[in-house]
Design a protein around this motif. Structure first.
Motif, PDB file in Angstrom:
ATOM      1  N   LYS A  33       0.822  -1.204   0.000  1.00 43.66           N
ATOM      2  CA  LYS A  33       0.000   0.000   0.000  1.00 43.66           C
ATOM      3  C   LYS A  33       0.858   1.256   0.000  1.00 43.66           C
ATOM      4  CE  LYS A  33      -0.778  -1.161   4.775  1.00 43.66           C
ATOM      5  NZ  LYS A  33      -1.638  -1.282   5.871  1.00 43.66           N
ATOM      6  N   LYS A  34       0.179   2.359  -0.073  1.00 41.07           N
ATOM      7  CA  LYS A  34       0.806   3.676  -0.066  1.00 41.07           C
ATOM      8  C   LYS A  34       1.773   3.788   1.109  1.00 41.07           C
ATOM      9  CE  LYS A  34      -0.527   8.473   0.535  1.00 41.07           C
ATOM     10  NZ  LYS A  34      -1.629   9.401   0.652  1.00 41.07           N
ATOM     11  N   GLY A  35       2.965   4.344   0.850  1.00 42.35           N
ATOM     12  CA  GLY A  35       3.956   4.518   1.900  1.00 42.35           C
ATOM     13  C   GLY A  35       4.979   3.407   1.986  1.00 42.35           C
ATOM     14  N   THR A  36       4.754   2.310   1.270  1.00 42.42           N
ATOM     15  CA  THR A  36       5.691   1.198   1.272  1.00 42.42           C
ATOM     16  C   THR A  36       6.993   1.629   0.598  1.00 42.42           C
ATOM     17  OG1 THR A  36       3.886  -0.403   1.173  1.00 42.42           O
ATOM     18  CG2 THR A  36       6.047  -1.190   0.509  1.00 42.42           C
ATOM     19  N   ILE A  37       8.115   1.198   1.159  1.00 44.79           N
ATOM     20  CA  ILE A  37       9.424   1.531   0.594  1.00 44.79           C
ATOM     21  C   ILE A  37      10.009   0.289  -0.065  1.00 44.79           C
ATOM     22  CG2 ILE A  37      11.777   2.253   1.149  1.00 44.79           C
ATOM     23  CD1 ILE A  37      10.568   4.017   3.323  1.00 44.79           C
ATOM     24  N   GLY A  38      10.599   0.486  -1.230  1.00 46.47           N
ATOM     25  CA  GLY A  38      11.232  -0.590  -1.964  1.00 46.47           C
ATOM     26  C   GLY A  38      12.390  -0.046  -2.784  1.00 46.47           C
ATOM     27  N   GLU A  39      12.857  -0.861  -3.729  1.00 52.28           N
ATOM     28  CA  GLU A  39      13.924  -0.390  -4.606  1.00 52.28           C
ATOM     29  C   GLU A  39      13.606  -0.781  -6.040  1.00 52.28           C
ATOM     30  OE1 GLU A  39      17.558  -3.510  -4.832  1.00 52.28           O
ATOM     31  OE2 GLU A  39      17.377  -2.481  -2.924  1.00 52.28           O
ATOM     32  N   VAL A  40      14.078   0.044  -6.961  1.00 49.89           N
ATOM     33  CA  VAL A  40      13.818  -0.208  -8.372  1.00 49.89           C
ATOM     34  C   VAL A  40      14.575  -1.475  -8.773  1.00 49.89           C
ATOM     35  CG1 VAL A  40      14.062   0.668 -10.714  1.00 49.89           C
ATOM     36  CG2 VAL A  40      13.465   2.237  -8.863  1.00 49.89           C
ATOM     37  N   ASN A  41      13.847  -2.470  -9.236  1.00 49.88           N
ATOM     38  CA  ASN A  41      14.432  -3.722  -9.687  1.00 49.88           C
ATOM     39  C   ASN A  41      14.801  -3.622 -11.165  1.00 49.88           C
ATOM     40  OD1 ASN A  41      15.131  -6.513  -9.438  1.00 49.88           O
ATOM     41  ND2 ASN A  41      13.244  -7.026 -10.485  1.00 49.88           N
ATOM     42  N   MET A  42      13.909  -3.058 -11.948  1.00 51.90           N
ATOM     43  CA  MET A  42      14.183  -2.839 -13.370  1.00 51.90           C
ATOM     44  C   MET A  42      13.233  -1.797 -13.927  1.00 51.90           C
ATOM     45  SD  MET A  42      12.672  -6.134 -15.433  1.00 51.90           S
ATOM     46  CE  MET A  42      12.849  -7.442 -14.251  1.00 51.90           C
ATOM     47  N   ILE A  43      13.627  -1.224 -15.042  1.00 48.83           N
ATOM     48  CA  ILE A  43      12.789  -0.267 -15.747  1.00 48.83           C
ATOM     49  C   ILE A  43      12.196  -1.010 -16.939  1.00 48.83           C
ATOM     50  CG2 ILE A  43      12.716   1.938 -16.953  1.00 48.83           C
ATOM     51  CD1 ILE A  43      15.314   2.622 -15.311  1.00 48.83           C
ATOM     52  N   LEU A  44      10.886  -1.075 -16.993  1.00 49.84           N
ATOM     53  CA  LEU A  44      10.197  -1.819 -18.050  1.00 49.84           C
ATOM     54  C   LEU A  44      10.198  -1.020 -19.357  1.00 49.84           C
ATOM     55  CD1 LEU A  44       7.223  -3.049 -15.867  1.00 49.84           C
ATOM     56  CD2 LEU A  44       9.313  -4.285 -16.425  1.00 49.84           C
ATOM     57  N   SER A  45      10.000  -1.702 -20.455  1.00 51.71           N
ATOM     58  CA  SER A  45      10.037  -1.064 -21.779  1.00 51.71           C
ATOM     59  C   SER A  45       8.933  -0.025 -21.972  1.00 51.71           C
ATOM     60  CB  SER A  45       9.951  -2.121 -22.878  1.00 51.71           C
ATOM     61  OG  SER A  45       8.751  -2.849 -22.766  1.00 51.71           O
ATOM     62  N   ASN A  46       7.850  -0.112 -21.204  1.00 51.12           N
ATOM     63  CA  ASN A  46       6.762   0.864 -21.316  1.00 51.12           C
ATOM     64  C   ASN A  46       6.973   2.076 -20.412  1.00 51.12           C
ATOM     65  OD1 ASN A  46       6.212  -0.236 -18.823  1.00 51.12           O
ATOM     66  ND2 ASN A  46       4.196  -1.015 -19.349  1.00 51.12           N
ATOM     67  N   GLY A  47       8.146   2.178 -19.754  1.00 56.55           N
ATOM     68  CA  GLY A  47       8.461   3.317 -18.912  1.00 56.55           C
ATOM     69  C   GLY A  47       8.036   3.174 -17.466  1.00 56.55           C
ATOM     70  N   ARG A  48       7.395   2.074 -17.131  1.00 53.84           N
ATOM     71  CA  ARG A  48       6.997   1.826 -15.742  1.00 53.84           C
ATOM     72  C   ARG A  48       8.159   1.166 -15.000  1.00 53.84           C
ATOM     73  NH1 ARG A  48       1.360  -0.823 -15.162  1.00 53.84           N
ATOM     74  NH2 ARG A  48       1.233   0.495 -13.336  1.00 53.84           N
ATOM     75  N   TYR A  49       8.049   1.130 -13.694  1.00 49.89           N
ATOM     76  CA  TYR A  49       9.110   0.586 -12.855  1.00 49.89           C
ATOM     77  C   TYR A  49       8.651  -0.695 -12.159  1.00 49.89           C
ATOM     78  CZ  TYR A  49      11.337   5.126 -13.392  1.00 49.89           C
ATOM     79  OH  TYR A  49      11.915   6.247 -13.912  1.00 49.89           O
ATOM     80  N   HIS A  50       9.540  -1.674 -12.097  1.00 56.01           N
ATOM     81  CA  HIS A  50       9.333  -2.926 -11.384  1.00 56.01           C
ATOM     82  C   HIS A  50      10.037  -2.741 -10.041  1.00 56.01           C
ATOM     83  CE1 HIS A  50       9.647  -7.438 -10.995  1.00 56.01           C
ATOM     84  NE2 HIS A  50       8.428  -7.294 -11.461  1.00 56.01           N
ATOM     85  N   ILE A  51       9.274  -2.685  -8.945  1.00 58.28           N
ATOM     86  CA  ILE A  51       9.792  -2.362  -7.622  1.00 58.28           C
ATOM     87  C   ILE A  51       9.875  -3.616  -6.759  1.00 58.28           C
ATOM     88  CG2 ILE A  51       9.460  -0.922  -5.570  1.00 58.28           C
ATOM     89  CD1 ILE A  51       9.802   0.671  -8.180  1.00 58.28           C
ATOM     90  N   LEU A  52      11.034  -3.851  -6.161  1.00 59.15           N
ATOM     91  CA  LEU A  52      11.239  -4.963  -5.236  1.00 59.15           C
ATOM     92  C   LEU A  52      10.920  -4.484  -3.828  1.00 59.15           C
ATOM     93  CD1 LEU A  52      12.327  -7.747  -4.354  1.00 59.15           C
ATOM     94  CD2 LEU A  52      14.615  -6.757  -4.443  1.00 59.15           C
ATOM     95  N   ILE A  53      10.029  -5.192  -3.150  1.00 52.98           N
ATOM     96  CA  ILE A  53       9.637  -4.865  -1.777  1.00 52.98           C
ATOM     97  C   ILE A  53      10.243  -5.928  -0.855  1.00 52.98           C
ATOM     98  CG2 ILE A  53       7.713  -4.452  -0.206  1.00 52.98           C
ATOM     99  CD1 ILE A  53       7.711  -2.571  -2.659  1.00 52.98           C
ATOM    100  N   LYS A  54      10.974  -5.469   0.172  1.00 56.51           N
ATOM    101  CA  LYS A  54      11.590  -6.382   1.141  1.00 56.51           C
ATOM    102  C   LYS A  54      11.064  -6.066   2.537  1.00 56.51           C
ATOM    103  CE  LYS A  54      15.998  -6.722  -1.288  1.00 56.51           C
ATOM    104  NZ  LYS A  54      17.451  -6.506  -1.177  1.00 56.51           N
ATOM    105  N   ASN A  55      11.181  -7.047   3.441  1.00 53.65           N
ATOM    106  CA  ASN A  55      10.818  -6.790   4.836  1.00 53.65           C
ATOM    107  C   ASN A  55      12.031  -6.214   5.567  1.00 53.65           C
ATOM    108  OD1 ASN A  55      12.489  -8.975   5.422  1.00 53.65           O
ATOM    109  ND2 ASN A  55      10.834 -10.342   5.997  1.00 53.65           N
ATOM    110  N   LYS A  56      11.905  -5.965   6.848  1.00 50.93           N
ATOM    111  CA  LYS A  56      12.990  -5.350   7.623  1.00 50.93           C
ATOM    112  C   LYS A  56      14.222  -6.249   7.721  1.00 50.93           C
ATOM    113  CE  LYS A  56       9.893  -2.485  10.307  1.00 50.93           C
ATOM    114  NZ  LYS A  56      10.191  -1.153   9.935  1.00 50.93           N
ATOM    115  N   LYS A  57      14.036  -7.558   7.552  1.00 50.59           N
ATOM    116  CA  LYS A  57      15.152  -8.503   7.584  1.00 50.59           C
ATOM    117  C   LYS A  57      15.871  -8.589   6.236  1.00 50.59           C
ATOM    118  CE  LYS A  57      12.905 -11.528  10.923  1.00 50.59           C
ATOM    119  NZ  LYS A  57      12.348 -12.889  11.133  1.00 50.59           N
ATOM    120  N   GLY A  58      15.315  -7.933   5.221  1.00 57.55           N
ATOM    121  CA  GLY A  58      15.921  -7.974   3.892  1.00 57.55           C
ATOM    122  C   GLY A  58      15.419  -9.113   3.018  1.00 57.55           C
ATOM    123  N   GLU A  59      14.388  -9.831   3.473  1.00 61.56           N
ATOM    124  CA  GLU A  59      13.825 -10.932   2.695  1.00 61.56           C
ATOM    125  C   GLU A  59      12.846 -10.382   1.663  1.00 61.56           C
ATOM    126  OE1 GLU A  59      12.046 -12.884   6.001  1.00 61.56           O
ATOM    127  OE2 GLU A  59      13.797 -14.156   6.359  1.00 61.56           O
TER     128      GLU A  59
END
Length: 75
Positions: A33-59
């Motif tokens: 949901k809104k406010g979740t922090i992640g990191e950009v995993n890849m930039i898709l060909s349509n200009g959107r972003y694929h975001i990796l979401i991890k927990n506090k342990k890094g999983e």
């Protein structure tokens, strides 16, 4: 294509992604949901972003797809 974010940049979701834009890493469904922090995993060909979401342990928890306007940089 000019993009605001690069791979591995830390980002915060400004809006909750649609259920169809979330891929759970594990079998159980994750709520991203809104406010979740992640990191950009890849930039898709349509200009959107694929975001990796991890927990506090890094999983890995899930992946979410988001538009550039739906993201803000974090530190």
């Amino acid at each position: 294509m000019n993009t605001k974010f690069k791979r591995h940049d830390k980002v915060k979701l400004l809006i909750s992604p649609l259920e169809t834009d979330i891929e759970s890493y594990e079998e159980e469904t994750r709520t991203i949901k809104k406010g979740t922090i992640g990191e950009v995993n890849m930039i898709l060909s349509n200009g959107r972003y694929h975001i990796l979401i991890k927990n506090k342990k890094g999983e890995k928890l899930a992946y979410a797809v988001a538009d550039e306007e739906a993201l803000e940089p974090t530190k």
